[in-house]
Design a protein around this motif. Sequence first.
Motif, mmCIF file in Angstrom:
data_model
loop_
_atom_site.group_PDB
_atom_site.id
_atom_site.type_symbol
_atom_site.label_atom_id
_atom_site.label_comp_id
_atom_site.label_asym_id
_atom_site.label_seq_id
_atom_site.Cartn_x
_atom_site.Cartn_y
_atom_site.Cartn_z
ATOM 1 N N MET A 95 -60.750 89.248 -9.724
ATOM 2 C CA MET A 95 -61.655 89.764 -11.068
ATOM 3 C C MET A 95 -61.061 89.192 -12.484
ATOM 4 S SD MET A 95 -61.664 93.710 -10.311
ATOM 5 C CE MET A 95 -61.926 94.415 -8.548
ATOM 6 N N HIS A 96 -59.850 88.489 -12.294
ATOM 7 C CA HIS A 96 -59.140 88.215 -13.676
ATOM 8 C C HIS A 96 -59.373 86.538 -13.616
ATOM 9 C CE1 HIS A 96 -58.064 91.517 -15.772
ATOM 10 N NE2 HIS A 96 -57.382 92.153 -14.719
ATOM 11 N N PHE A 97 -59.318 85.984 -12.663
ATOM 12 C CA PHE A 97 -58.852 84.591 -12.478
ATOM 13 C C PHE A 97 -59.923 83.603 -11.967
ATOM 14 C CE2 PHE A 97 -54.634 86.088 -12.897
ATOM 15 C CZ PHE A 97 -54.175 85.276 -13.852
ATOM 16 N N VAL A 98 -61.182 84.286 -11.380
ATOM 17 C CA VAL A 98 -62.021 83.536 -10.574
ATOM 18 C C VAL A 98 -63.388 83.954 -10.755
ATOM 19 C CG1 VAL A 98 -62.803 82.888 -8.206
ATOM 20 C CG2 VAL A 98 -60.484 83.121 -8.769
ATOM 21 N N ARG A 99 -64.531 83.118 -10.902
ATOM 22 C CA ARG A 99 -65.848 83.717 -11.129
ATOM 23 C C ARG A 99 -66.295 84.190 -9.985
ATOM 24 N NH1 ARG A 99 -68.221 81.546 -15.462
ATOM 25 N NH2 ARG A 99 -67.086 79.473 -16.469
ATOM 26 N N CYS A 102 -70.455 86.733 -5.449
ATOM 27 C CA CYS A 102 -71.526 87.747 -4.839
ATOM 28 C C CYS A 102 -71.891 88.792 -6.122
ATOM 29 C CB CYS A 102 -71.347 88.212 -3.645
ATOM 30 S SG CYS A 102 -70.101 89.385 -3.484
ATOM 31 N N ALA A 103 -73.088 89.509 -6.032
ATOM 32 C CA ALA A 103 -73.367 90.560 -6.804
ATOM 33 C C ALA A 103 -72.324 91.707 -6.813
ATOM 34 C CB ALA A 103 -74.700 91.019 -6.568
ATOM 35 N N LEU A 104 -71.695 91.937 -5.660
ATOM 36 C CA LEU A 104 -70.930 93.082 -5.517
ATOM 37 C C LEU A 104 -69.417 92.796 -6.256
ATOM 38 C CD1 LEU A 104 -69.591 95.753 -4.220
ATOM 39 C CD2 LEU A 104 -68.939 94.392 -2.318
ATOM 40 N N GLU A 105 -69.122 91.614 -6.134
ATOM 41 C CA GLU A 105 -67.871 91.138 -6.731
ATOM 42 C C GLU A 105 -68.258 90.950 -8.441
ATOM 43 O OE1 GLU A 105 -64.460 87.988 -5.420
ATOM 44 O OE2 GLU A 105 -66.203 87.010 -6.211
ATOM 45 N N ASP A 106 -69.223 90.783 -8.818
ATOM 46 C CA ASP A 106 -69.787 90.644 -10.308
ATOM 47 C C ASP A 106 -69.807 92.078 -10.815
ATOM 48 O OD1 ASP A 106 -70.719 89.437 -12.688
ATOM 49 O OD2 ASP A 106 -72.563 90.716 -12.389
ATOM 50 N N ARG A 107 -69.827 93.212 -9.963
ATOM 51 C CA ARG A 107 -70.151 94.523 -10.254
ATOM 52 C C ARG A 107 -68.698 95.176 -10.430
ATOM 53 N NH1 ARG A 107 -74.506 94.889 -7.072
ATOM 54 N NH2 ARG A 107 -73.378 95.785 -5.197
ATOM 55 N N MET A 108 -67.800 94.700 -9.455
ATOM 56 C CA MET A 108 -66.553 94.962 -9.663
ATOM 57 C C MET A 108 -65.702 94.367 -10.741
ATOM 58 S SD MET A 108 -64.989 95.503 -5.750
ATOM 59 C CE MET A 108 -65.320 93.837 -5.278
ATOM 60 N N ARG A 109 -66.233 93.197 -10.997
ATOM 61 C CA ARG A 109 -65.398 92.422 -12.187
ATOM 62 C C ARG A 109 -65.722 93.089 -13.335
ATOM 63 N NH1 ARG A 109 -65.931 87.865 -15.530
ATOM 64 N NH2 ARG A 109 -64.126 86.887 -16.065
ATOM 65 N N THR A 110 -67.141 93.170 -13.763
ATOM 66 C CA THR A 110 -67.364 93.533 -15.073
ATOM 67 C C THR A 110 -67.155 95.030 -15.193
ATOM 68 O OG1 THR A 110 -69.789 94.011 -14.233
ATOM 69 C CG2 THR A 110 -69.415 91.891 -15.414
ATOM 70 N N ARG A 111 -67.067 95.838 -14.189
ATOM 71 C CA ARG A 111 -66.677 97.236 -14.359
ATOM 72 C C ARG A 111 -65.346 97.271 -14.664
ATOM 73 N NH1 ARG A 111 -64.351 101.162 -11.341
ATOM 74 N NH2 ARG A 111 -65.581 103.306 -11.672
ATOM 75 N N HIS A 112 -64.366 96.404 -14.157
ATOM 76 C CA HIS A 112 -62.885 96.357 -14.352
ATOM 77 C C HIS A 112 -62.687 95.823 -15.871
ATOM 78 C CE1 HIS A 112 -58.758 96.289 -13.932
ATOM 79 N NE2 HIS A 112 -58.734 95.128 -14.066
ATOM 80 N N LEU A 113 -63.247 94.690 -16.118
ATOM 81 C CA LEU A 113 -63.335 94.223 -17.400
ATOM 82 C C LEU A 113 -63.758 95.276 -18.763
ATOM 83 C CD1 LEU A 113 -64.072 90.511 -16.948
ATOM 84 C CD2 LEU A 113 -62.019 91.482 -16.914
ATOM 85 N N ALA A 114 -64.800 96.075 -18.304
ATOM 86 C CA ALA A 114 -64.989 97.183 -19.233
ATOM 87 C C ALA A 114 -63.693 98.182 -19.300
ATOM 88 C CB ALA A 114 -66.242 97.864 -18.767
ATOM 89 N N HIS A 115 -63.082 98.378 -18.448
ATOM 90 C CA HIS A 115 -61.977 99.264 -18.554
ATOM 91 C C HIS A 115 -60.959 98.689 -19.657
ATOM 92 C CE1 HIS A 115 -58.332 101.366 -17.798
ATOM 93 N NE2 HIS A 115 -57.777 100.215 -17.214
ATOM 94 N N HIS A 116 -60.665 96.981 -19.299
ATOM 95 C CA HIS A 116 -59.874 96.476 -20.087
ATOM 96 C C HIS A 116 -59.915 96.479 -21.390
ATOM 97 C CE1 HIS A 116 -56.329 94.479 -17.791
ATOM 98 N NE2 HIS A 116 -57.070 94.633 -16.812
ATOM 99 N N PHE A 117 -61.398 96.120 -21.591
ATOM 100 C CA PHE A 117 -61.625 95.692 -22.846
ATOM 101 C C PHE A 117 -62.535 96.653 -23.776
ATOM 102 C CE2 PHE A 117 -61.402 91.578 -20.929
ATOM 103 C CZ PHE A 117 -60.299 91.189 -21.323
ATOM 104 N N ARG A 118 -62.955 97.662 -23.190
ATOM 105 C CA ARG A 118 -63.884 98.727 -23.903
ATOM 106 C C ARG A 118 -63.490 100.398 -23.559
ATOM 107 N NH1 ARG A 118 -64.995 94.391 -25.792
ATOM 108 N NH2 ARG A 118 -67.003 93.412 -25.817
#
Length: 175
Positions: A95-99, A102-118
């Motif tokens: 989530m932090h180091f790699v693009r 797939c769509a599932l990984e994108d959903r997990m990543r943006t959800r986690h980054l929303a926690h971090h930054f928003r």
Amino acid sequence: MMLLYPAMFVLGLFAWTFLEYVIHGVLSHIFTTFATPLHNEHHRDPHAVFTVGAWLPTALISILVFGIFGLTPATTIWLGVVAGFLSYEFLHYRMHFVRPICALEDRMRTRHLAHHFREPTAIFGVTNSIWDRALGSEPDDARLAAMRASVAHTQPLLGPSNFRLIMRPWFFLAR
């Protein structure tokens, strides 16, 4: 009997989802505990994988558990918990180091980054939203979609993580 061990493993994986929520949400955000300073450092610098100090003790405990008890339904649950932890570590790193690939990984990543930054006071599930939804720490769909959209173009981190400290399980005490 044939399904007992796979069922116990899945139960362990499910138990991990709750442990992930408790460790991240309750012990790192809601209350001030031993995990809070480590997790705060991860929020300041996501290169700092704050659970790296747990890997060696988890491996040692697993060796002891299986050495003493062998493969039993209870140790199979433990194996599922450990597999959940390792999956969490792998996915959290990605989530932090790699693009996302797939769509599932994108959903997990943006959800986690929303926690971090928003919204650091919500979205405590890193690899799933089960307990956020059940326990009320999941923002409503519109708010979550807006937060995810606001971090969707965040670039993966560059440079090394603190993974090299894996053999120093209590590295944070020496700081």
